[in-house]
Write an enzyme that holds these catalytic residues in place. Structure first.
Site, PDB file in Angstrom:
ATOM      1  CG  ASP A  24      -1.800   1.180   1.351  1.00 40.67           C
ATOM      2  OD1 ASP A  24      -2.060   1.802   0.309  1.00 40.67           O
ATOM      3  OD2 ASP A  24      -2.255   1.484   2.476  1.00 40.67           O
ATOM      4  CG  ASN A  26      -3.355   5.286  -1.013  1.00 44.16           C
ATOM      5  OD1 ASN A  26      -3.323   4.157  -0.506  1.00 44.16           O
ATOM      6  ND2 ASN A  26      -4.285   5.661  -1.868  1.00 44.16           N
ATOM      7  CG  ASP A  28      -6.176   2.790   0.251  1.00 42.18           C
ATOM      8  OD1 ASP A  28      -5.193   2.018   0.393  1.00 42.18           O
ATOM      9  OD2 ASP A  28      -6.765   2.934  -0.830  1.00 42.18           O
ATOM     10  CG  ASP A  32      -1.330   1.646  -3.742  1.00 39.60           C
ATOM     11  OD1 ASP A  32      -0.101   1.600  -3.931  1.00 39.60           O
ATOM     12  OD2 ASP A  32      -1.860   2.146  -2.708  1.00 39.60           O
ATOM     13  CG  ASP A 101      -5.617 -12.366 -13.923  1.00 41.79           C
ATOM     14  OD1 ASP A 101      -6.325 -13.047 -14.687  1.00 41.79           O
ATOM     15  OD2 ASP A 101      -5.231 -12.755 -12.807  1.00 41.79           O
ATOM     16  CG  ASP A 202     -10.188 -15.460 -14.206  1.00 40.68           C
ATOM     17  OD1 ASP A 202      -9.529 -15.857 -13.239  1.00 40.68           O
ATOM     18  OD2 ASP A 202     -11.432 -15.390 -14.211  1.00 40.68           O
ATOM     19  CD  GLU A 244      -8.053 -20.084 -13.245  1.00 45.13           C
ATOM     20  OE1 GLU A 244      -7.988 -20.297 -12.038  1.00 45.13           O
ATOM     21  OE2 GLU A 244      -8.915 -19.339 -13.750  1.00 45.13           O
ATOM     22  CG  HIS A 318      -5.148 -15.411  -6.916  1.00 44.30           C
ATOM     23  ND1 HIS A 318      -4.615 -16.034  -8.027  1.00 44.30           N
ATOM     24  CD2 HIS A 318      -6.433 -15.131  -7.233  1.00 44.30           C
ATOM     25  CE1 HIS A 318      -5.552 -16.121  -8.959  1.00 44.30           C
ATOM     26  NE2 HIS A 318      -6.659 -15.586  -8.511  1.00 44.30           N
ATOM     27  CG  ASP A 319      -7.810 -18.666  -7.234  1.00 41.99           C
ATOM     28  OD1 ASP A 319      -8.301 -17.664  -6.686  1.00 41.99           O
ATOM     29  OD2 ASP A 319      -7.760 -18.822  -8.473  1.00 41.99           O
TER      30      ASP A 319
HETATM   31  C1  GLC Z   1     -10.227 -17.703 -11.405  1.00 43.06           C
HETATM   32  C2  GLC Z   1      -9.449 -16.789 -10.485  1.00 43.06           C
HETATM   33  C3  GLC Z   1     -10.204 -16.643  -9.207  1.00 43.06           C
HETATM   34  C4  GLC Z   1     -11.539 -16.031  -9.517  1.00 43.06           C
HETATM   35  C5  GLC Z   1     -12.301 -16.833 -10.585  1.00 43.06           C
HETATM   36  C6  GLC Z   1     -13.435 -16.052 -11.138  1.00 43.06           C
HETATM   37  O1  GLC Z   1     -10.309 -18.986 -10.935  1.00 43.06           O
HETATM   38  O2  GLC Z   1      -8.150 -17.262 -10.311  1.00 43.06           O
HETATM   39  O3  GLC Z   1      -9.517 -15.880  -8.265  1.00 43.06           O
HETATM   40  O4  GLC Z   1     -12.319 -15.967  -8.368  1.00 43.06           O
HETATM   41  O5  GLC Z   1     -11.483 -17.161 -11.673  1.00 43.06           O
HETATM   42  O6  GLC Z   1     -12.968 -14.993 -11.931  1.00 43.06           O
HETATM   43 CA    CA Z   2      -3.619   1.967  -1.350  1.00 39.74          CA
END
Ligand code: GLC
Ligand code: CA
Length: 543
Positions: A24, A26, A28, A32, A101, A202, A244, A318-319
């Site tokens: 971050d 700023n 919040d 970013d 992405d 995605d 993906e 991230h999933d």
């Molecule tokens: C993909 C992304 C995931 C998202 C999903 C819907 O699996 O990696 O984070 O929630 O698609 O867009």
């Molecule tokens: Ca921020």
């Protein structure tokens, strides 16, 4: 393959940034783009070639940016288009490309296309989405959303249901409509002109759905769409593209990614990440890791795509939960097991992906429900408890597999909020930041960070890591992950004790610890005849 024909991304290591949790700038509490720019030097030090940036386009953030309301603007929470241009330029200066992405399967319900589409059946945008007639309360069929509940949502204005494979606020686009495809291609070309290095696509194996036949993934027109997409966009630049595809098999992947550039550069294949859940169950149905299956799946992808395709190699994103907590030991052997996992991964053929914080050995968290933010996790809690599963058991499953494990703020130092923000972070910082953080890792030559740095450097130094073929050894060992790579008289041997016991082990025929070069080792010395907990090393020799 001759060296001159290599694509840049075949020698590359890609680092995934989840922007809202990275840095971050700023106060919040949300990471970013200016924050990311400040940290580019750190990433350059690690040695990566490109950043896969999770979505930063304008979005109501129902699914943390995977619900886009304007593909051609940056969400103010992350910055501005100028910040993005600056990120691309600052990245370039450091040899780091920016991979965006692309969410092409669905938009946000606040996208102007959807706002128009849901007003009237006669609106030109109506057919941008997937609608079916039906009666309120009786959806067209029993298709389920990946985020719990029915995949159909009723809209009274048009007296129809729309399809959403993810959240209600993520309506699926209708790829069978050529206007949709053209609008998306146009947007992609617009981003290409801004100088991005590539795209991660995605949920792209879901675009060719045929909902009436309950076909969601790998629909009949999928390959056709991939080829058209590539022809109209990516093929006009020297880009890396990664789709993906949760449901891909080796054979399907051969039809989705093609080294000649007519499809994607590679796909993310997930079958190895489903070897610790109950077969036929969901990700919340935990089972012990089926290690033999895990190894054989990875080996199958390695040999299956060798010479005819290209693998993406990754443990998490991230999933997913943090790999050191999932398949390593995040307690007494955190450092050893994080290095072991990195060594096994980075010795394979393909393009490795490092998820932010894995290079520090960041771990899962176990929060009470109120500290979680993820829509998938919160919906699952409702659904599983309503189905009668004991609350404690549900919470344990969510803590073990939930996506927020990977989404806690990056741990930069031992100061307030781990140096992530001067404000209130959007999700709690993992309390172990006091010990596990980038500042401490950079000051310690034996840290997980320097193991990653070394592995990334080795990939640039040894062609065999990029090009060698793969053979799994000890396929029946319940504890060891061992393989060789070979290329014209050169050989690489990767040996890993995947678990916490000390086990007897002798090097395979033809290998002599005295003669081979030790490229990397997570213990200080070599102990002939045994492997200590999570011990891993990589040897290299030439005929
Ligand atoms: C993909 C992304 C995931 C998202 C999903 C819907 O699996 O990696 O984070 O929630 O698609 O867009
Ligand atoms: Ca921020």
């Amino acid at each position: 393959m001759n060296a001159g024909k290599k694509k840049w991304w075949q020698s590359a290591v890609i680092y995934q940034v989840y922007p809202r949790s990275f840095q971050d700038s700023n106060g919040d509490g949300i990471g970013d783009l200016p924050g990311l720019i400040e940290r580019l030097d750190y990433l350059q030090e690690l040695g990566i070639d490109a950043i896969w940036l999770s979505p930063v386009c304008k979005s109501p953030q129902a699914d943390n940016g995977y619900d886009i309301s304007d593909y051609r603007d940056i969400d103010p929470m992350f910055g501005t288009l100028e910040d993005m241009d600056r990120l691309i330029a600052e990245g370039k200066k450091r040899g780091i490309g920016i991979i965006l992405d692309l969410v092409l399967n669905h938009t946000s319900d606040e996208h102007p296309w959807f706002l128009a589409a849901k007003k009237s059946r006669d609106d030109p945008y109506h057919d941008y989405y997937v609608w079916r007639d039906g009666e309120e309360g009786t959806p067209p069929n029993d298709l389920r959303s990946a985020f719990s509940g029915s995949a159909w949502e009723w809209v009274p204005e048009v007296q129809q249901y729309y399809l959403h494979q993810f959240a209600v606020r993520q309506p699926d686009l209708n790829w069978d409509n050529p206007k949709v495809r053209e609008a998306l291609y146009d947007m992609i070309r617009w981003w290409m002109d801004r100088g991005v290095a590539g795209f991660r696509l995605d949920a792209v194996d879901l675009i060719a759905k045929v909902p009436d036949e309950k076909i969601l993934a790998n629909g009949p027109r999928l390959q056709e769409y991939f080829r058209e997409l590539s022809r109209e966009t990516f093929s006009h630049g020297d880009l890396v593209t990664v789709g993906e595809t949760w449901n891909a098999t080796v054979d399907l992947a051969k039809g989705y990614s093609n080294p000649d550039g007519s499809e994607f550069s590679m796909v993310f294949q997930f079958s190895h990440t489903m070897t610790d859940q109950v077969e036929g169950g969901s990700k919340w149905d935990l089972a012990p890791l089926d290690f033999l299956k895990f190894k054989s799946i990875l080996a199958h992808w390695q040999t299956g795509l060798h010479g005819c395709g290209w693998n993406s190699i990754f443990w998490d994103n991230h999933d997913m939960p943090r790999v050191v907590s999932r398949w390593g030991n995040d307690k007494e052997y955190r450092v050893e097991s994080a290095k072991m996992l990195a060594t096994v991964l980075h010795g394979m053929q393909g393009t490795p992906y490092v998820y932010q914080g894995d290079e520090l050995g960041m771990t899962n968290v176990a929060y009470p429900l109120e500290d979680y933010r993820d829509i998938e996790l919160l919906n699952a809690y409702e659904e599983l408890t309503a189905a009668g599963r004991p609350e404690e058991d549900v919470l344990y499953a969510l803590q073990t597999r939930g996506r927020d494990n990977a989404r806690t703020p990056m741990q930069w130092d031992d100061g307030p909020n781990a140096g992530f923000t001067e404000g209130e972070p959007w999700i709690r910082v993992n309390p172990n930041y006091v010990d596990i953080n980038a500042k401490a890792a950079l000051a310690d030559p034996d840290s997980v960070f320097y193991c990653y740095k070394k592995l990334i450097a080795l990939r640039k130094e040894y062609d065999i890591i990029r090009d060698g073929d793969f053979t799994l050894l000890e396929p029946d060992s319940d504890e060891l992950f061992v393989y060789t790579r070979s290329l014209d008289g050169e050989q690489l041997l990767v040996v890993a004790n995947f678990f916490g016991n000390t086990v007897p082990y002798d090097l395979p025929e033809g290998w002599d610890a005295g003669r081979a070069d030790v490229l990397i080792h997570n213990y200080k010395d070599y102990e002939p005849g045994t492997l200590r907990p999570y011990e891993a090393f990589m040897l290299y020799q030439k005929d």
